[in-house]
Motif scaffolding. Structure first.
Motif, mmCIF file in Angstrom:
data_model
loop_
_atom_site.group_PDB
_atom_site.id
_atom_site.type_symbol
_atom_site.label_atom_id
_atom_site.label_comp_id
_atom_site.label_asym_id
_atom_site.label_seq_id
_atom_site.Cartn_x
_atom_site.Cartn_y
_atom_site.Cartn_z
ATOM 1 N N ALA A 14 3.543 -14.990 10.284
ATOM 2 C CA ALA A 14 4.930 -14.827 9.841
ATOM 3 C C ALA A 14 5.253 -13.409 9.407
ATOM 4 O O ALA A 14 6.410 -12.983 9.475
ATOM 5 C CB ALA A 14 5.221 -15.795 8.694
ATOM 6 N N GLU A 15 4.250 -12.644 8.964
ATOM 7 C CA GLU A 15 4.477 -11.276 8.498
ATOM 8 C C GLU A 15 3.411 -10.357 9.092
ATOM 9 O O GLU A 15 2.237 -10.732 9.186
ATOM 10 C CB GLU A 15 4.433 -11.192 6.971
ATOM 11 N N LEU A 16 3.846 -9.168 9.460
ATOM 12 C CA LEU A 16 2.945 -8.221 10.112
ATOM 13 C C LEU A 16 3.282 -6.804 9.664
ATOM 14 O O LEU A 16 4.446 -6.394 9.657
ATOM 15 C CB LEU A 16 3.095 -8.328 11.633
ATOM 16 N N LEU A 17 2.250 -6.068 9.278
ATOM 17 C CA LEU A 17 2.362 -4.635 9.020
ATOM 18 C C LEU A 17 1.686 -3.940 10.191
ATOM 19 O O LEU A 17 0.483 -4.143 10.424
ATOM 20 C CB LEU A 17 1.691 -4.281 7.695
ATOM 21 N N TYR A 18 2.439 -3.135 10.936
ATOM 22 C CA TYR A 18 1.975 -2.686 12.260
ATOM 23 C C TYR A 18 2.238 -1.198 12.448
ATOM 24 O O TYR A 18 3.294 -0.680 12.084
ATOM 25 C CB TYR A 18 2.716 -3.472 13.343
ATOM 26 N N GLU A 19 1.249 -0.518 13.023
ATOM 27 C CA GLU A 19 1.416 0.880 13.424
ATOM 28 C C GLU A 19 0.987 1.015 14.874
ATOM 29 O O GLU A 19 -0.139 0.675 15.241
ATOM 30 C CB GLU A 19 0.567 1.820 12.550
ATOM 31 N N GLY A 20 1.894 1.505 15.702
ATOM 32 C CA GLY A 20 1.569 1.755 17.102
ATOM 33 C C GLY A 20 1.624 3.233 17.421
ATOM 34 O O GLY A 20 1.800 4.076 16.536
ATOM 35 N N HIS A 21 1.511 3.544 18.705
ATOM 36 C CA HIS A 21 1.497 4.935 19.143
ATOM 37 C C HIS A 21 2.666 5.268 20.059
ATOM 38 O O HIS A 21 2.772 6.403 20.520
ATOM 39 C CB HIS A 21 0.185 5.247 19.875
ATOM 40 N N LEU B 100 9.539 4.713 18.818
ATOM 41 C CA LEU B 100 10.009 3.685 17.902
ATOM 42 C C LEU B 100 10.769 2.555 18.596
ATOM 43 O O LEU B 100 10.486 1.374 18.322
ATOM 44 C CB LEU B 100 10.870 4.328 16.809
ATOM 45 N N PRO B 101 11.726 2.816 19.495
ATOM 46 C CA PRO B 101 12.424 1.692 20.149
ATOM 47 C C PRO B 101 11.479 0.777 20.917
ATOM 48 O O PRO B 101 11.671 -0.450 20.935
ATOM 49 C CB PRO B 101 13.420 2.387 21.083
ATOM 50 N N ASP B 102 10.459 1.366 21.537
ATOM 51 C CA ASP B 102 9.494 0.554 22.287
ATOM 52 C C ASP B 102 8.659 -0.312 21.351
ATOM 53 O O ASP B 102 8.346 -1.468 21.670
ATOM 54 C CB ASP B 102 8.583 1.456 23.125
ATOM 55 N N GLU B 103 8.294 0.228 20.204
ATOM 56 C CA GLU B 103 7.503 -0.543 19.254
ATOM 57 C C GLU B 103 8.322 -1.710 18.678
ATOM 58 O O GLU B 103 7.821 -2.825 18.514
ATOM 59 C CB GLU B 103 7.005 0.358 18.119
ATOM 60 N N ILE B 104 9.577 -1.435 18.350
ATOM 61 C CA ILE B 104 10.432 -2.501 17.825
ATOM 62 C C ILE B 104 10.635 -3.583 18.879
ATOM 63 O O ILE B 104 10.580 -4.789 18.583
ATOM 64 C CB ILE B 104 11.779 -1.920 17.360
ATOM 65 N N ALA B 105 10.859 -3.178 20.135
ATOM 66 C CA ALA B 105 11.028 -4.156 21.215
ATOM 67 C C ALA B 105 9.775 -5.001 21.385
ATOM 68 O O ALA B 105 9.859 -6.218 21.636
ATOM 69 C CB ALA B 105 11.369 -3.430 22.517
ATOM 70 N N ARG C 33 6.965 7.095 8.436
ATOM 71 C CA ARG C 33 6.552 7.842 9.617
ATOM 72 C C ARG C 33 5.353 8.690 9.213
ATOM 73 O O ARG C 33 5.433 9.462 8.261
ATOM 74 C CB ARG C 33 7.678 8.733 10.141
ATOM 75 N N THR C 34 4.249 8.550 9.916
ATOM 76 C CA THR C 34 3.010 9.185 9.506
ATOM 77 C C THR C 34 3.001 10.667 9.863
ATOM 78 O O THR C 34 3.889 11.169 10.563
ATOM 79 C CB THR C 34 1.798 8.509 10.166
ATOM 80 N N GLU C 35 1.949 11.354 9.380
ATOM 81 C CA GLU C 35 1.798 12.776 9.671
ATOM 82 C C GLU C 35 1.574 13.027 11.151
ATOM 83 O O GLU C 35 1.715 14.153 11.621
ATOM 84 C CB GLU C 35 0.652 13.367 8.835
ATOM 85 N N ARG C 36 1.235 11.981 11.915
ATOM 86 C CA ARG C 36 1.065 12.121 13.360
ATOM 87 C C ARG C 36 2.259 11.563 14.129
ATOM 88 O O ARG C 36 2.168 11.229 15.300
ATOM 89 C CB ARG C 36 -0.238 11.454 13.797
#
Length: 427
Positions: free
Chosen positions: A382-389, A392-397, A412-415
């Motif tokens: 039900a809940e997810l904390l997620y970091e992708g590469h 942003l629009p692609d990650e949300i989709a 938003r990370t240093e990378r």
């Protein structure tokens, strides 16, 4: 809020001490910049020195230590900046010193050297930045000022303009000695210009110097300090394990995260408060059972437990980093648990690890040969904390396609990656 007296610190549990420290920072930042200020940097070298931003104002805040030499405070740094024509307001309040100035335009040189931006920021662009830095340094040296910390994080790039920031390691001396210190490192600079150029122009982040450093430090024993509290000593053990693991930037001999705790600084690639503070402000861990995929040093699991989580469990494929995470849990007395697990292995771990209230996967999925297997697992929760590469629009989709209809940007990370908090709000 003034720092706790030594006897009060001694009576605090590790978890209480962490939360007291966080409360002290929130109080001083609110007093200086108001609510909603953003943590933008933490000093690599100085315990309890951070920089926050609110709108167009930047505040550098540092806890005052009576043991500092007279030339080590931020008032001296503010004087250097004024000599360069920059307006700086310096004050002391309630055991802290504060330096406030306007935000300078531009982005850090380091932000142009990471990940997807590396292909668009060419070698010619890097050379241009280095060349533009030369007159800036020469102007400093003519005044007898050495910057002393020429790292890519301390260089702002705005079009053709290049500016130096962060003068907390600067020194006033003769023009000749200032030049020697900054160009070649004679006189104590840890990052002279030649080293900056070598790192900036290297085709990969792992340079020969870093490989040599790793070989020198990877088998050294963990540092021991006589009379040191048990929790601090255990954290040193954990950081030593992390330095030896394959879970950090390979060849650097550094832990993945840096942390200041009870007046001691544990070195690492990234300052933990930069990650934890915005997560803690966005996610309520109270009473939740949390699973951390790719736990690394286990700081997220341990801090979540200290902030109200009912249960936290982390997994990672590297056995040494799992030992480091367990040692952190022992130091903080959280009861968080960790195990070695290959997410691509033959074990059908999905059923065994399903059912947590919150799952985290920070910079994990990108590295897996079979992304779909783990994405299907994430979609069960039900809940997810997620970091992708990805963008942003692609990650949300992607998260929407997994059934998470509410997705918020946490940081938003240093990378230049985004950490997202995704939830199912429908029936």
């Amino acid at each position: 809020m003034a720092p706790a007296e030594p006897d009060e610190v001694a009576q605090s549990t590790p978890a209480q001490h962490v939360q007291e420290e966080e409360a002290a920072w929130r109080a001083i930042v609110a007093a200086v910049l108001g609510d909603g200020a953003e943590l933008v940097s933490v000093s690599r070298y100085i315990t309890d020195s951070r920089t926050y931003r609110a709108g167009d104002r930047l505040a550098k805040i540092r806890r005052i230590d009576p043991a500092w030499p007279a030339d080590a405070g931020m008032e001296v740094e503010a004087g250097f900046l004024r000599s360069l024509g920059r307006e700086v307001d310096y004050t002391q309040r309630d055991g802290w010193e504060v330096s406030v100035q306007d935000v300078l335009p531009g982005s850090t040189f380091s932000s142009h050297l990471f990940d997807q931006q590396e292909t668009s920021f060419t070698t010619g662009d890097r050379v241009r930045v280095l060349r533009s830095l030369v007159p800036e340094l020469r102007a400093l040296h003519r005044q007898g000022i050495s910057h002393g910390d020429l790292r890519t994080d301390n260089i702002l790039v705005e079009g053709d303009a290049v500016r130096l920031v962060d003068f907390d390691r600067a020194a006033r001396t003769s023009p000749r000695r200032a030049a020697l210190r900054d160009w070649v490192g004679i006189g104590g600079s840890p990052t002279p210009f030649w080293k900056l150029a070598a790192v900036s122009l290297a085709p990969k982040s792992l340079t020969a110097a870093r490989r040599l450093r790793y070989q020198l430090v990877k088998n050294r024993p963990a540092a021991k300090v006589a009379g040191e509290p048990r929790d601090v000593a255990r954290l040193r053990d954990a950081w030593h394990l992390a330095e030896q693991s394959a879970a950090n930037a390979r060849g650097q001999g550094l832990a993945y995260y840096a942390l200041s705790y009870r007046g001691r600084h544990l070195s690492g690639e990234r300052a933990w408060p930069l990650r934890w503070d915005p997560i803690a402000a966005s996610v309520d861990f109270t009473g939740k059972r949390m699973l951390e995929l790719g736990c690394n040093m286990g700081l997220l699991s341990n801090f979540a437990k200290m902030h109200g989580a009912a249960e936290t469990h982390g997994v990672d494929h590297d056995p040494t980093i799992v030992d480091a995470a367990r040692t952190v849990a022992d130091a903080f007395q959280t009861g968080s648990t960790f195990e070695q697990l290959d997410l691509m292995g033959s074990e059908r771990w999905e059923e065994r690890l399903s059912g947590y209230d919150l799952v985290t996967a920070l910079s994990v999925v990108h590295w897996l040969p079979d992304r779909d297997r783990v994405l299907r697992f994430l979609a069960r929760h039900a809940e997810l904390l997620y970091e992708g590469h990805d963008e942003l629009p692609d990650e949300i989709a992607l998260l929407n396609s997994l059934g998470f209809d509410q997705v918020d940007v946490v940081l938003r990370t240093e990378r230049d990656r985004h950490v997202l908090y995704a939830r199912r709000t429908g029936g």
